[in-house]
Design a protein around this motif. Structure first.
Motif, mmCIF file in Angstrom:
data_model
loop_
_atom_site.group_PDB
_atom_site.id
_atom_site.type_symbol
_atom_site.label_atom_id
_atom_site.label_comp_id
_atom_site.label_asym_id
_atom_site.label_seq_id
_atom_site.Cartn_x
_atom_site.Cartn_y
_atom_site.Cartn_z
ATOM 1 N N ALA A 32 -8.364 15.317 -3.431
ATOM 2 C CA ALA A 32 -8.166 15.561 -1.999
ATOM 3 C C ALA A 32 -8.940 14.561 -1.153
ATOM 4 N N GLN A 33 -10.111 14.162 -1.595
ATOM 5 C CA GLN A 33 -10.912 13.171 -0.862
ATOM 6 C C GLN A 33 -10.219 11.809 -0.852
ATOM 7 N N ILE A 34 -9.605 11.440 -1.976
ATOM 8 C CA ILE A 34 -8.864 10.170 -2.039
ATOM 9 C C ILE A 34 -7.689 10.201 -1.063
ATOM 10 N N VAL A 35 -6.959 11.314 -1.079
ATOM 11 C CA VAL A 35 -5.788 11.454 -0.206
ATOM 12 C C VAL A 35 -6.204 11.420 1.257
ATOM 13 N N ALA A 36 -7.320 12.059 1.583
ATOM 14 C CA ALA A 36 -7.788 12.081 2.970
ATOM 15 C C ALA A 36 -8.134 10.690 3.472
ATOM 16 N N ARG A 37 -8.661 9.837 2.588
ATOM 17 C CA ARG A 37 -9.029 8.480 2.988
ATOM 18 C C ARG A 37 -7.810 7.592 3.207
ATOM 19 N N GLU A 38 -6.867 7.633 2.249
ATOM 20 C CA GLU A 38 -5.721 6.727 2.323
ATOM 21 C C GLU A 38 -4.443 7.433 1.854
ATOM 22 N N PRO A 39 -3.929 8.355 2.651
ATOM 23 C CA PRO A 39 -2.774 9.148 2.201
ATOM 24 C C PRO A 39 -1.519 8.326 1.939
ATOM 25 N N ASP A 40 -1.325 7.242 2.689
ATOM 26 C CA ASP A 40 -0.075 6.485 2.588
ATOM 27 C C ASP A 40 -0.149 5.301 1.630
ATOM 28 N N LYS A 41 -1.300 5.091 1.032
ATOM 29 C CA LYS A 41 -1.440 3.975 0.099
ATOM 30 C C LYS A 41 -0.636 4.248 -1.172
ATOM 31 N N THR A 42 -0.020 3.211 -1.733
ATOM 32 C CA THR A 42 0.772 3.366 -2.957
ATOM 33 C C THR A 42 -0.126 3.776 -4.121
ATOM 34 N N ALA A 43 0.235 4.863 -4.775
ATOM 35 C CA ALA A 43 -0.520 5.352 -5.935
ATOM 36 C C ALA A 43 0.098 4.874 -7.240
ATOM 37 N N CYS A 44 1.421 4.830 -7.307
ATOM 38 C CA CYS A 44 2.086 4.435 -8.547
ATOM 39 C C CYS A 44 3.480 3.898 -8.243
ATOM 40 N N VAL A 45 3.925 3.003 -9.110
ATOM 41 C CA VAL A 45 5.242 2.369 -8.975
ATOM 42 C C VAL A 45 5.924 2.442 -10.331
ATOM 43 N N LEU A 46 7.173 2.883 -10.343
ATOM 44 C CA LEU A 46 7.962 2.876 -11.578
ATOM 45 C C LEU A 46 9.095 1.873 -11.426
ATOM 46 N N LEU A 47 9.114 0.874 -12.279
ATOM 47 C CA LEU A 47 10.190 -0.120 -12.296
ATOM 48 C C LEU A 47 11.047 0.109 -13.525
ATOM 49 N N ASP A 48 12.317 0.383 -13.326
ATOM 50 C CA ASP A 48 13.275 0.494 -14.421
ATOM 51 C C ASP A 48 14.112 -0.776 -14.413
ATOM 52 N N VAL A 49 13.721 -1.702 -15.262
ATOM 53 C CA VAL A 49 14.380 -3.017 -15.270
ATOM 54 C C VAL A 49 15.836 -2.892 -15.692
ATOM 55 N N ASP A 50 16.109 -2.010 -16.673
ATOM 56 C CA ASP A 50 17.484 -1.849 -17.157
ATOM 57 C C ASP A 50 18.406 -1.312 -16.059
ATOM 58 N N ALA A 51 17.914 -0.316 -15.320
ATOM 59 C CA ALA A 51 18.737 0.291 -14.267
ATOM 60 C C ALA A 51 18.640 -0.461 -12.947
ATOM 61 N N GLY A 52 17.650 -1.354 -12.835
ATOM 62 C CA GLY A 52 17.465 -2.094 -11.595
ATOM 63 C C GLY A 52 16.956 -1.216 -10.462
ATOM 64 N N THR A 53 16.127 -0.225 -10.788
ATOM 65 C CA THR A 53 15.618 0.690 -9.764
ATOM 66 C C THR A 53 14.105 0.592 -9.644
ATOM 67 N N ARG A 54 13.612 0.980 -8.484
ATOM 68 C CA ARG A 54 12.178 0.992 -8.209
ATOM 69 C C ARG A 54 11.857 2.284 -7.461
ATOM 70 N N ARG A 55 10.797 2.965 -7.886
ATOM 71 C CA ARG A 55 10.388 4.204 -7.233
ATOM 72 C C ARG A 55 8.880 4.176 -7.037
ATOM 73 N N GLU A 56 8.442 4.535 -5.841
ATOM 74 C CA GLU A 56 7.017 4.543 -5.525
ATOM 75 C C GLU A 56 6.609 5.915 -5.006
ATOM 76 N N LEU A 57 5.355 6.273 -5.252
ATOM 77 C CA LEU A 57 4.769 7.467 -4.665
ATOM 78 C C LEU A 57 3.441 7.080 -4.018
ATOM 79 N N SER A 58 3.216 7.564 -2.808
ATOM 80 C CA SER A 58 1.917 7.385 -2.166
ATOM 81 C C SER A 58 0.941 8.389 -2.765
ATOM 82 N N TYR A 59 -0.341 8.234 -2.435
ATOM 83 C CA TYR A 59 -1.326 9.194 -2.925
ATOM 84 C C TYR A 59 -1.027 10.593 -2.405
#
Length: 250
Positions: A32-59
């Motif tokens: 919760a402390q991390i989220v409070a500091r930077e809620p909109d910062k990218t936390a993780c990115v999933l790249l599916d090269v075969d499908a050509g897709t990209r998905r991101e989640l913020s903290y």
């Protein structure tokens, strides 16, 4: 389930004891402390090269989804220290499962979707005492998911929740279940000595052994890696290992 004994509070790195202490009273406060500091910062990115897709989640998004999953598992009957299995490829939902265990004071038990034969999966499911299962049809072999799901579901306790990330008639849809679940104001999250993860060894002689990892085990290791690699909050970590391995779990 019998009470889990407190593990020895001793950590050694390169032959020297370390005084690492988890920096918050529990994981929920820490996240919760991390989220409070930077809620909109990218936390993780999933790249599916075969499908050509990209998905991101913020903290904030990752925190909300993991808390919702933790609340869902506890609402379906799991209590402190109880285990649930995760079987899927490298997906953001695997990470959500790990964090849900920490945010709900539960224990995640991953298995190797492709390499574990069905008898190995069943062994890990039963040996761990898992009370729920989260899966995805990420099998390369067509029809294998349907065959194995019938056996895995039968091995679970009666009415145990079974969630599928990929929409399937054989299980409840993960996204739908999350969407319907309310998040309580308070969730009991993992503390320093609470188990959060069970990783099964390769089992070269006999059955694999479940190695129990506590919050302190995992985060002391992670903190050491961050120092060793001189990582900063602006760096990104490129993960290519299967997420169910201990290295990538940390």
């Amino acid at each position: 389930m019998p009470a889990i004994p407190r593990l020895v509070d001793a950590l050694v790195k390169n032959g020297e004891p370390t005084d690492y202490a988890f920096p918050s009273p529990d994981f929920g406060t820490f996240f919760a402390q991390i989220v409070a500091r930077e809620p909109d910062k990218t936390a993780c990115v999933l790249l599916d090269v075969d499908a050509g897709t990209r998905r991101e989640l913020s903290y904030a998004e990752l925190h909300g989804r993991a808390r919702r999953l933790a609340a869902l598992l506890r609402a379906r009957g799991l209590t402190d220290g109880e285990r649930f299995c995760i079987g899927m490829g490298n997906r953001l939902e695997t990470l959500e499962g790990y964090l849900a265990a920490q945010l709900g004071r539960l224990v995640a038990v991953p298995f190797d979707l492709e390499k574990d034969p069905i008898d190995r999966k069943l062994y890990k499911l039963k040996d761990s005492g898992a009370k729920a299962l989260i899966v995805a049809d990420d099998y390369k072999e067509e029809g294998r998911f349907e065959e194995e799901m019938a056996e895995l579901t039968a091995a679970l306790p009666h009415n145990a929740p079974v969630l599928s990330v990929t929409p399937e008639p054989l299980a409840e849809h993960y996204e739908e279940a999350l969407r319907m679940q309310d998040i309580p104001n308070e969730l009991p999250s993992a503390r320093e000595h609470d188990p959060i993860l069970v990783i099964y060894t390769s089992g070269t002689t006999g059955h694999p052994k479940g190695a129990v990892q506590t919050l302190k085990n995992v985060y002391a290791n992670a903190a050491g890696i961050a120092r060793w690699q001189q990582m900063t909050p602006d760096d990104r970590f490129f993960m290519v290992l299967p997420i169910h391995h201990i290295n990538s779990s940390v």
